[in-house]
Scaffold this motif. Structure first.
Motif, PDB file in Angstrom:
ATOM      1  N   ARG A 172     -79.108  -9.828  18.263  1.00 27.19           N
ATOM      2  CA  ARG A 172     -78.914  -8.907  17.154  1.00 27.19           C
ATOM      3  C   ARG A 172     -79.200  -7.453  17.528  1.00 27.19           C
ATOM      4  N   ALA A 173     -78.937  -7.114  18.787  1.00 23.14           N
ATOM      5  CA  ALA A 173     -79.081  -5.718  19.203  1.00 23.14           C
ATOM      6  C   ALA A 173     -77.864  -4.918  18.757  1.00 23.14           C
ATOM      7  N   ASP A 174     -78.053  -3.634  18.565  1.00 21.54           N
ATOM      8  CA  ASP A 174     -76.979  -2.750  18.139  1.00 21.54           C
ATOM      9  C   ASP A 174     -76.218  -2.255  19.368  1.00 21.54           C
ATOM     10  N   VAL A 175     -75.073  -2.860  19.666  1.00 16.14           N
ATOM     11  CA  VAL A 175     -74.267  -2.459  20.816  1.00 16.14           C
ATOM     12  C   VAL A 175     -72.837  -2.173  20.365  1.00 16.14           C
ATOM     13  N   ASN A 176     -72.141  -1.415  21.173  1.00 14.64           N
ATOM     14  CA  ASN A 176     -70.741  -1.107  20.902  1.00 14.64           C
ATOM     15  C   ASN A 176     -69.871  -2.247  21.430  1.00 14.64           C
TER      16      ASN A 176
END
Length: 414
Positions: free
Chosen positions: A389-393
């Motif tokens: 659930r990391a914020d990545v593109n």
């Protein structure tokens, strides 16, 4: 009686700063029949290995040969052989392995003077030159490529400054030899230590070293004084012989010289491996090899940035074969590494000391440094970060790397 199953290590994509994947041709060389260490066929292989090491170290030194043992054995062999109690040793530290040079020097009885920089940065050459002129050390010991921080130290003018005060310059090039330029003669380096398990893509177990006549003179002076006193039956009081028999360069160079004086039983299969690894380096060509490492580094960095990750360290001193990434806030870095290994068969590294739990380190070294591996690690890392659930593109990393590769191909001369 307990029965053990056949050995069957898992296939991994190893993207750490060492060890790295080994070229199958090197592994094949290790399976060849054993020769006796004084068999003329084997001593010819020893001589060929020395010739190839001179080319890779970019030196005309007479002495260029491997120490049997991991990379630390080469570092210890050089320092133990030249440091006498009370010698002043200057050690610029910008990561973990500078502290190793300090520890070994102190064990030899040196008076150690440390220069320290914040991890993630390096010294300007002038800072080191000023310290050399101020301290007038007997020895300057430095790390070229610091894998703990992903930084590389420039050497402009440092060798010349050492010559001004008659100091010996000893360089740990374990992480850089075979991956980035190590110009032993041009930079006026007196002793250089390499490693097999990084950019040379040979299993860990040997440490190639080279040193010049300035180092040899100190080694032989100690040896001559000790031998003369023993022959006269005089006391050795006040004379400190080399503390190690196994790591005594004076004895080792007799073994590697045409005299072939027996010192130890050579690690035959490891020498086969090193010789084949060096042959492959020179077959590729040093400049081509250096360019390959830079090319895959550029694709990896482009992908990581496009994913939205932040690199660690000053980009002006980035080590081309190691890329350090800040672990995003709130993320369990070890959980990510574990999933990469267990789900995708990819190994990346964490770090040490003040950076433990703060960064990941990805190596692009030797045989591991290729397009398949770079794309594999970028795709897998994105998937694992999404799982956590990391914020990545999403979908950006591979496209950025592919674009970088395409751009590099366009720049290739016809």
């Amino acid at each position: 009686m307990k029965f053990y199953k056949d050995l069957s290590p898992s296939l991994r994509t190893i993207m750490t700063p060492g060890p790295v994947e080994v070229d199958p041709r090197v592994l094949r060389a290790m399976s060849y029949p054993i020769l006796g260490q004084f068999d003329p066929e084997f001593t010819d292989l020893m001589n060929e290995t020395m010739e190839m090491l001179r080319e890779v170290f970019q030196t005309n030194n007479q002495w260029a040969y491997p120490i049997d043992g991991t990379s630390r054995s080469g570092i210890e062999a050089v320092l133990v052989s030249i440091i006498e109690p009370g010698d002043k040793v200057l050690v610029p530290i910008y990561g973990r392995f500078g502290h190793l040079l300090v520890e070994i020097s102190e064990r030899c009885g040196a008076e150690v003077v440390m220069l320290e920089r914040e991890w993630g940065t390096v010294f300007t050459p002038q800072e080191i030159i000023d310290a050399i002129r101020r301290e007038k050390p007997i020895i300057v010991a430095m790390v070229h490529g610091e894998t703990s921080t992903g930084c590389i130290q420039p050497f402009d003018g440092i060798g010349a400054a050492c010559r001004e005060v008659d100091a010996l310059l000893v360089v740990d090039a374990v992480a850089t030899i075979g991956g980035v330029p190590v110009k032993t003669d041009a930079w006026q380096l007196d002793a250089v230590i390499g490693g097999t398990q990084k950019c040379l893509s040979v299993p860990s177990g040997m440490s190639p070293v080279t040193y010049n006549e300035r180092i040899e003179a100190k080694v032989l002076r100690r040896k001559t004084i000790e031998r003369g006193l023993r022959e006269k039956g005089a006391s050795l009081s006040g004379v400190k012989p080399v503390a190690s028999n196994y790591f005594d360069l004076g004895m080792l160079q007799d073994y590697w010289s045409p005299k072939r004086l027996n010192h130890h039983t050579e690690a035959t299969s490891m020498l086969y491996a090193l010789r084949e690894g060096l042959r492959l380096v020179l077959q590729e060509g040093l400049e081509v090899r250096f360019k390959r490492h830079k090319s895959h580094e550029a694709a990896l960095v482009a992908g990581l940035k496009a994913m939205g990750l932040t690199l660690y360290g000053n980009p002006d001193c980035k080590l081309p074969v190691v890329t350090c990434i800040l672990i995003p806030d709130g993320l369990d870095g070890e959980s990510v590494r574990s999933m990469l290994l267990n789900t995708f068969g990819i190994e990346i590294a964490s770090s040490f000391g003040p950076l433990k739990g703060q960064i990941w380190r990805i190596g692009t070294m030797g045989f591991s440094c290729n397009q398949k591996n770079v794309l594999h690690v970028l795709g897998a890392l994105e998937a694992v970060l999404l799982w956590h659930r990391a914020d990545v593109n999403v979908g950006k990393a591979l496209q950025a790397a592919l674009h970088q590769y395409a751009h590099a191909e366009e720049e290739q001369p016809c």
